[in-house]
Design a protein around this motif. Structure first.
Motif, PDB file in Angstrom:
ATOM      1  N   TYR A   1       0.833  -1.206   0.000  1.00  0.00           N
ATOM      2  CA  TYR A   1       0.000   0.000   0.000  1.00  0.00           C
ATOM      3  C   TYR A   1       0.869   1.257   0.000  1.00  0.00           C
ATOM      4  N   GLY A   2       1.819   1.300   0.905  1.00  0.00           N
ATOM      5  CA  GLY A   2       2.691   2.471   0.989  1.00  0.00           C
ATOM      6  C   GLY A   2       3.523   2.653  -0.269  1.00  0.00           C
ATOM      7  N   LEU A   3       3.985   1.535  -0.844  1.00  0.00           N
ATOM      8  CA  LEU A   3       4.773   1.613  -2.068  1.00  0.00           C
ATOM      9  C   LEU A   3       3.945   2.192  -3.211  1.00  0.00           C
ATOM     10  N   GLU A   4       2.677   1.778  -3.311  1.00  0.00           N
ATOM     11  CA  GLU A   4       1.801   2.326  -4.344  1.00  0.00           C
ATOM     12  C   GLU A   4       1.630   3.839  -4.179  1.00  0.00           C
ATOM     13  N   VAL A   5       1.510   4.282  -2.936  1.00  0.00           N
ATOM     14  CA  VAL A   5       1.371   5.718  -2.673  1.00  0.00           C
ATOM     15  C   VAL A   5       2.618   6.472  -3.145  1.00  0.00           C
ATOM     16  N   VAL A   6       3.803   5.924  -2.836  1.00  0.00           N
ATOM     17  CA  VAL A   6       5.055   6.558  -3.255  1.00  0.00           C
ATOM     18  C   VAL A   6       5.149   6.601  -4.778  1.00  0.00           C
ATOM     19  N   LEU A   7       4.840   5.501  -5.431  1.00  0.00           N
ATOM     20  CA  LEU A   7       4.913   5.457  -6.897  1.00  0.00           C
ATOM     21  C   LEU A   7       3.882   6.381  -7.536  1.00  0.00           C
ATOM     22  N   ASP A   8       2.703   6.477  -6.911  1.00  0.00           N
ATOM     23  CA  ASP A   8       1.703   7.431  -7.413  1.00  0.00           C
ATOM     24  C   ASP A   8       2.254   8.851  -7.364  1.00  0.00           C
ATOM     25  N   GLY A   9       2.905   9.188  -6.256  1.00  0.00           N
ATOM     26  CA  GLY A   9       3.472  10.524  -6.118  1.00  0.00           C
ATOM     27  C   GLY A   9       4.590  10.781  -7.113  1.00  0.00           C
ATOM     28  N   LEU A  10       5.443   9.773  -7.329  1.00  0.00           N
ATOM     29  CA  LEU A  10       6.523   9.932  -8.291  1.00  0.00           C
ATOM     30  C   LEU A  10       5.981  10.103  -9.703  1.00  0.00           C
ATOM     31  N   ALA A  11       4.910   9.395 -10.022  1.00  0.00           N
ATOM     32  CA  ALA A  11       4.323   9.492 -11.366  1.00  0.00           C
ATOM     33  C   ALA A  11       3.881  10.920 -11.679  1.00  0.00           C
ATOM     34  N   LEU A  12       3.488  11.651 -10.647  1.00  0.00           N
ATOM     35  CA  LEU A  12       3.052  13.034 -10.856  1.00  0.00           C
ATOM     36  C   LEU A  12       4.215  13.948 -11.235  1.00  0.00           C
TER      37      LEU A  12
END
Length: 249
Positions: A228-239
């Motif tokens: 879950y936390g990794l997905e949040v980090v990757l979502d932020g990086l994608a931005l």
């Protein structure tokens, strides 16, 4: 005129030439491998050059000809363990899938060697080691290829999350191991104390009440929490990616 001060040597195994061995059967590689076995089994507090020498049937002075200090030994051990971490080669998958795989292998390695995460910030100039350099270079290739305008910042954000989570998780697993109980058994025994401590803190009390009735596998819960936390980090990086960057599948 004052005498010119001679620069002091930099205290790192990566900044000096290896010393010539007196005991051919003893190599730096064998010393490092045995040190990692000790670290995995007993933790960093139990590691000493004297104990390590005894396990290798060698004198402490023989070890010092290969590794000058315990700090140097930790630099070598950290670098050796980084050799176990994988980063998918460029083009093997989209950046997000590859970054997630790199994060997962880092976590798996850190949990296999519970001492690793806690010493990363103390292991001198460990980042100069060949395995850590290779790992960093492969991550850089991944993030540069993905089109990140500041790839080093993206890498730092990803690793900060992985190291932080792995440090907490490794510490918990060390507590479990020292208790002699299963993870589920220790959680069940600790839960009443946790619920009592959370009384008066509504959100925490609700969370612990829910956890007390959760009969799912603790390993699966930890895996889900990390994912879950990794997905949040990757979502932020994608931005942070520019509009013309290669799309993630």
């Amino acid at each position: 005129m004052a005498a010119e001060t001679k620069p002091q040597p930099i205290p790192s195994v990566w900044t000096r030439r290896p010393r010539e061995a007196e005991q051919p059967a003893l190599s730096r590689d064998s010393i490092v491998r045995e040190a990692i076995v000790m670290l995995d089994a007993e933790g960093i507090e139990a590691l000493s050059m004297r104990k390590l020498a005894a396990r290798l049937n060698a004198g402490a002075t023989s070890l010092y000809r290969h590794v000058a200090t315990k700090d140097e030994l930790m630099e070598l051990a950290v670098d050796e363990v980084f050799g176990e971490m994988a980063v998918p080669p460029a083009g093997a998958a989209d950046w997000r899938t590859s970054a997630a795989e790199a994060a997962a292998t880092f976590r798996a390695t850190a949990l296999s060697h519970p001492w690793l995460s806690s010493v990363l910030g103390q292991a001198g100039l460990a980042y100069l080691g060949p395995n850590l350099m290779s790992y960093s270079s492969r991550l850089a290739t991944l993030f540069v290829g993905a089109g990140f305008p500041e790839p080093s910042r993206a890498i730092e954000a990803l690793l900060a999350y992985v190291i932080g989570m792995s440090t907490t998780e490794a510490a918990w697993l060390t507590t479990v191991a020292r208790s002699g109980e299963t993870e589920a058994g220790l959680i069940a025994r600790l839960m009443p104390a946790a619920q009592q401590a959370a009384e008066g803190h509504d959100h925490l009390a609700d969370s612990y009440a829910e956890a007390a009735t959760d009969e799912s596998d603790p390993v699966a819960r930890r895996d889900a929490k990390f994912a879950y936390g990794l997905e949040v980090v990757l979502d932020g990086l994608a931005l942070r990616l520019p509009a013309d960057a290669p799309p993630a599948e």
